[in-house]
Every structure is written in C-alpha cells, then in structure tokens.
Design a protein around this motif. Structure first.
Motif, PDB file in Angstrom:
ATOM      1  N   ALA A  28       0.821  -1.212   0.000  1.00 51.12           N
ATOM      2  CA  ALA A  28       0.000   0.000   0.000  1.00 51.12           C
ATOM      3  C   ALA A  28       0.855   1.261   0.000  1.00 51.12           C
ATOM      4  CB  ALA A  28      -0.919   0.008   1.218  1.00 51.12           C
ATOM      5  N   PHE A  29       2.021   1.200   0.616  1.00 53.47           N
ATOM      6  CA  PHE A  29       2.892   2.367   0.701  1.00 53.47           C
ATOM      7  C   PHE A  29       4.339   1.903   0.753  1.00 53.47           C
ATOM      8  CE2 PHE A  29       5.503   5.278   3.135  1.00 53.47           C
ATOM      9  CZ  PHE A  29       5.235   6.506   2.541  1.00 53.47           C
ATOM     10  N   GLY A  30       5.190   2.606   0.026  1.00 51.88           N
ATOM     11  CA  GLY A  30       6.626   2.348   0.064  1.00 51.88           C
ATOM     12  C   GLY A  30       7.385   3.631  -0.175  1.00 51.88           C
ATOM     13  N   THR A  31       8.405   3.919   0.636  1.00 50.88           N
ATOM     14  CA  THR A  31       9.152   5.167   0.481  1.00 50.88           C
ATOM     15  C   THR A  31       9.860   5.241  -0.857  1.00 50.88           C
ATOM     16  OG1 THR A  31      10.970   4.100   1.689  1.00 50.88           O
ATOM     17  CG2 THR A  31       9.482   5.528   2.951  1.00 50.88           C
ATOM     18  N   SER A  32      10.269   4.112  -1.423  1.00 54.52           N
ATOM     19  CA  SER A  32      10.932   4.143  -2.721  1.00 54.52           C
ATOM     20  C   SER A  32       9.976   4.531  -3.834  1.00 54.52           C
ATOM     21  CB  SER A  32      11.546   2.766  -3.022  1.00 54.52           C
ATOM     22  OG  SER A  32      10.541   1.769  -3.080  1.00 54.52           O
ATOM     23  N   ARG A  33       8.704   4.339  -3.611  1.00 51.18           N
ATOM     24  CA  ARG A  33       7.699   4.659  -4.622  1.00 51.18           C
ATOM     25  C   ARG A  33       6.917   5.926  -4.288  1.00 51.18           C
ATOM     26  NH1 ARG A  33       2.767   0.638  -4.835  1.00 51.18           N
ATOM     27  NH2 ARG A  33       2.224   1.946  -3.026  1.00 51.18           N
ATOM     28  N   ASP A  34       6.596   6.112  -2.993  1.00 47.88           N
ATOM     29  CA  ASP A  34       5.691   7.188  -2.583  1.00 47.88           C
ATOM     30  C   ASP A  34       6.390   8.329  -1.853  1.00 47.88           C
ATOM     31  OD1 ASP A  34       3.288   5.759  -3.471  1.00 47.88           O
ATOM     32  OD2 ASP A  34       3.761   4.376  -1.839  1.00 47.88           O
ATOM     33  N   GLY A  35       7.668   8.179  -1.565  1.00 45.04           N
ATOM     34  CA  GLY A  35       8.390   9.235  -0.875  1.00 45.04           C
ATOM     35  C   GLY A  35       8.320   9.098   0.640  1.00 45.04           C
ATOM     36  N   PHE A  36       9.079   9.944   1.307  1.00 43.20           N
ATOM     37  CA  PHE A  36       9.176   9.902   2.762  1.00 43.20           C
ATOM     38  C   PHE A  36       8.207  10.920   3.356  1.00 43.20           C
ATOM     39  CE2 PHE A  36      12.955   7.880   1.359  1.00 43.20           C
ATOM     40  CZ  PHE A  36      13.348   7.017   2.372  1.00 43.20           C
ATOM     41  N   SER A  37       6.996  10.472   3.638  1.00 42.03           N
ATOM     42  CA  SER A  37       5.971  11.370   4.180  1.00 42.03           C
ATOM     43  C   SER A  37       4.950  10.557   4.954  1.00 42.03           C
ATOM     44  CB  SER A  37       5.288  12.148   3.049  1.00 42.03           C
ATOM     45  OG  SER A  37       4.167  12.843   3.529  1.00 42.03           O
ATOM     46  N   LEU A  38       4.790  10.891   6.232  1.00 40.00           N
ATOM     47  CA  LEU A  38       3.798  10.210   7.053  1.00 40.00           C
ATOM     48  C   LEU A  38       2.388  10.559   6.588  1.00 40.00           C
ATOM     49  CD1 LEU A  38       3.101   8.438   9.485  1.00 40.00           C
ATOM     50  CD2 LEU A  38       3.329  10.462  10.944  1.00 40.00           C
ATOM     51  N   GLN A  39       2.160  11.798   6.198  1.00 39.02           N
ATOM     52  CA  GLN A  39       0.830  12.182   5.719  1.00 39.02           C
ATOM     53  C   GLN A  39       0.461  11.413   4.459  1.00 39.02           C
ATOM     54  OE1 GLN A  39       0.206  16.432   5.497  1.00 39.02           O
ATOM     55  NE2 GLN A  39       1.414  16.829   7.331  1.00 39.02           N
ATOM     56  N   ARG A  40       1.449  11.191   3.602  1.00 43.61           N
ATOM     57  CA  ARG A  40       1.178  10.395   2.401  1.00 43.61           C
ATOM     58  C   ARG A  40       0.844   8.956   2.796  1.00 43.61           C
ATOM     59  NH1 ARG A  40       2.648  10.593  -3.063  1.00 43.61           N
ATOM     60  NH2 ARG A  40       1.421   8.974  -4.114  1.00 43.61           N
ATOM     61  N   LEU A  41       1.491   8.449   3.809  1.00 41.30           N
ATOM     62  CA  LEU A  41       1.182   7.111   4.303  1.00 41.30           C
ATOM     63  C   LEU A  41      -0.266   7.035   4.769  1.00 41.30           C
ATOM     64  CD1 LEU A  41       1.829   4.238   5.286  1.00 41.30           C
ATOM     65  CD2 LEU A  41       2.807   5.263   7.364  1.00 41.30           C
ATOM     66  N   TYR A  42      -0.710   8.042   5.524  1.00 40.85           N
ATOM     67  CA  TYR A  42      -2.103   8.061   5.974  1.00 40.85           C
ATOM     68  C   TYR A  42      -3.058   8.084   4.782  1.00 40.85           C
ATOM     69  CZ  TYR A  42      -0.431   9.190  10.709  1.00 40.85           C
ATOM     70  OH  TYR A  42       0.180   9.165  11.945  1.00 40.85           O
ATOM     71  N   ARG A  43      -2.737   8.864   3.767  1.00 36.02           N
ATOM     72  CA  ARG A  43      -3.617   8.936   2.600  1.00 36.02           C
ATOM     73  C   ARG A  43      -3.687   7.599   1.869  1.00 36.02           C
ATOM     74  NH1 ARG A  43      -1.297  14.217   2.001  1.00 36.02           N
ATOM     75  NH2 ARG A  43       0.242  13.413   0.521  1.00 36.02           N
ATOM     76  N   GLN A  44      -2.568   6.923   1.812  1.00 37.54           N
ATOM     77  CA  GLN A  44      -2.553   5.615   1.155  1.00 37.54           C
ATOM     78  C   GLN A  44      -3.353   4.575   1.942  1.00 37.54           C
ATOM     79  OE1 GLN A  44      -1.464   6.743  -1.835  1.00 37.54           O
ATOM     80  NE2 GLN A  44      -0.225   4.907  -2.102  1.00 37.54           N
ATOM     81  N   MET A  45      -3.508   4.816   3.242  1.00 41.00           N
ATOM     82  CA  MET A  45      -4.235   3.882   4.094  1.00 41.00           C
ATOM     83  C   MET A  45      -5.747   4.113   4.060  1.00 41.00           C
ATOM     84  SD  MET A  45      -2.218   1.721   5.869  1.00 41.00           S
ATOM     85  CE  MET A  45      -1.420   1.439   4.287  1.00 41.00           C
ATOM     86  N   GLU A  46      -6.170   5.211   3.480  1.00 37.54           N
ATOM     87  CA  GLU A  46      -7.610   5.506   3.450  1.00 37.54           C
ATOM     88  C   GLU A  46      -8.353   4.407   2.684  1.00 37.54           C
ATOM     89  OE1 GLU A  46      -8.073   9.338   1.756  1.00 37.54           O
ATOM     90  OE2 GLU A  46      -7.209  10.407   3.472  1.00 37.54           O
ATOM     91  N   GLY A  47      -9.436   3.946   3.277  1.00 41.61           N
ATOM     92  CA  GLY A  47     -10.205   2.868   2.672  1.00 41.61           C
ATOM     93  C   GLY A  47      -9.751   1.486   3.083  1.00 41.61           C
ATOM     94  N   CYS A  48      -8.654   1.419   3.831  1.00 44.81           N
ATOM     95  CA  CYS A  48      -8.160   0.124   4.327  1.00 44.81           C
ATOM     96  C   CYS A  48      -8.570  -0.026   5.786  1.00 44.81           C
ATOM     97  CB  CYS A  48      -6.640   0.035   4.209  1.00 44.81           C
ATOM     98  SG  CYS A  48      -6.011   0.193   2.528  1.00 44.81           S
ATOM     99  N   SER A  49      -9.243  -1.091   6.078  1.00 44.51           N
ATOM    100  CA  SER A  49      -9.689  -1.304   7.457  1.00 44.51           C
ATOM    101  C   SER A  49      -8.986  -2.484   8.108  1.00 44.51           C
ATOM    102  CB  SER A  49     -11.209  -1.545   7.488  1.00 44.51           C
ATOM    103  OG  SER A  49     -11.550  -2.669   6.688  1.00 44.51           O
ATOM    104  N   GLY A  50      -8.341  -3.283   7.303  1.00 40.20           N
ATOM    105  CA  GLY A  50      -7.719  -4.493   7.827  1.00 40.20           C
ATOM    106  C   GLY A  50      -6.351  -4.241   8.443  1.00 40.20           C
TER     107      GLY A  50
END
Length: 245
Positions: A110-132
């Motif tokens: 769902a999230f990887g720094t090599s692909r999505d960059g180093f950002s906690l806020q971006r991590l939260y956005r990538q987690m939206e819609g994931c409940s598991g």
C-alpha cells in the motif's frame, strides 16, 4: 642600466631568454598578490618559439581537461529504474506469528518510500479505505530490519487504538517477536507529525517522525520489547506498509 626592455641592453633578437614587456617595480611584488593577478602577470612575457610551443602544449592540455569535465557534466543522467515491489523474504518468516484470520490472504504493497516518498501524511492517505491489518516493515541506515504488525490500518487518531493482535518484531539477525503483555492498551497512535506503537513510562516501542526519516525505539510495557534497531535512535533507509489484498 636597462630601463624598459631587454633589447635596449644591446642584446640580439636571438637571446636565449624571454623578452620582458615591463619592468615596473610594483609588478614584481608577486608573493603578496592574489593568485588571479599572478596568473595575469605570467602571460605578460613574450616567449621564444620553442618556449611558446611548450606553453601552448600545457595550455591545450588544460583546455582538453576542461572540455572533458564539461562533457561529463552535460552528459544526460539515466532515469532511475522504476521501483519494483521488493520480495520480503525476511518478513515471510512472520507468517507463524500472524493471527489465523490473515494467514490465508495475500498481501499487497500500500505504501513504500521508494515509490511514494518519505511522508507520514502520504502514508495516511494511502491507508484511506483500508480497514484491515497492516504489516509495517522498516530498514534503517545500518541495514537493520524491524517493524510492527498492526491489527488495524494506520490513521490519524486522538488516542491509542488497536487490539492485542498487534506486536513488534526485529531481525537481529534472527527473528524476534514481541507480543502484547496485557500491561496496557497503548498499541498505535497516529499524529500528523509522528506515529507511535507501544508505550509506557514516557517511552515508545517504535516512534517515527513526520518525514519517515528519523525514528526511535525503547523498551515499553505494552510489548516488553528490546530496542528494535541497533541503537535507540535510527535513520530510515526504506519503509513499506503492506495490507491484505
């Protein structure tokens, strides 16, 4: 006594020394001059043919070296290869410690720094819609691998959340798993500028900053864990968050 040039001394044109253009006294104070002025004065001599050839060879060599540097600087930089999802061979050892309800499901990145960059806020956005559940895997600058299994997705929260299925782990180099002790319920807490997992006595089992670059790990009552990295403070080389497909 010569005043202006060598030729006024009666020396012939075939004299084996350079012809001096000027002999002002101030022109000879080279040691106290900046290097730029020294270079400027050096070329105020008229060299003989053989000396001129040697000088030109040296000058051409400098020009060729400068051209090579310019060509190297202007050479196109190859584009980095597209990030490829890493095969978490170490993390596959965690399957024996995962809750039975997730062992039969595949994981997706769902999230990887090599692909999505180093950002906690971006991590939260990538987690939206994931409940598991989420498998968080880190590797620090020293090559140490560690992370956490979270029973719920990573998100912003006012307080700690999660269940007793949450645990921390590290490979040092063998796998060590630190499960819930029952001492408290400080599993996961997400702020805009930090992510915390496990707590007790003001310390966190795993703490990450908002840039996902700097982190800390301390023993905590929630998991009775060891320091996950080789040192309590560490710098992240890469981070991945895996969720159920």
């Amino acid at each position: 006594m010569c005043e202006d040039t060598v030729s006024t001394c009666g020396t012939t044109d075939s004299a084996p020394y350079p012809k001096l253009v000027t002999t002002r006294a101030e022109d000879w104070s080279l040691l106290s001059w900046p290097r730029q002025k020294m270079r400027g004065l050096r070329w105020r001599y008229s060299w003989l043919p053989s000396q001129m050839e040697d000088a030109l060879c040296g000058e051409n060599g400098e020009e060729e070296e400068e051209d090579e540097k310019n060509e190297a600087a202007s050479a196109p930089v190859p584009d980095p290869e597209d990030p490829v999802e890493p095969q978490l061979t170490e993390a596959s050892q965690l399957s024996l410690h995962l809750p039975p309800r997730v062992t039969s499901h595949p994981w997706s990145l769902a999230f990887g720094t090599s692909r999505d960059g180093f950002s906690l806020q971006r991590l939260y956005r990538q987690m939206e819609g994931c409940s598991g559940p989420v498998l968080l895997v880190l590797r620090d600058q020293e090559g140490q691998m560690f992370g956490a299994f979270c029973s719920s997705s990573l998100r912003l929260s006012k307080g700690f959340y999660g269940t007793g299925e949450t645990f921390l782990f590290s490979f040092s180099p063998q796998l060590k798993v630190f499960k819930w002790t029952g001492s408290n319920s400080f599993f996961v807490k997400g702020d805009w500028d930090s992510l915390m997992m496990g707590s007790g006595s003001g310390q966190f089992g795993l703490w990450l900053d908002g840039d996902l670059y700097h982190g800390r790990s301390h023993p905590c009552a929630t998991f009775n864990n060891e320091v996950l990295a080789r040192q309590e403070q560490f710098y992240i080389r890469e981070l991945e968050a895996w969720v159920l497909s």
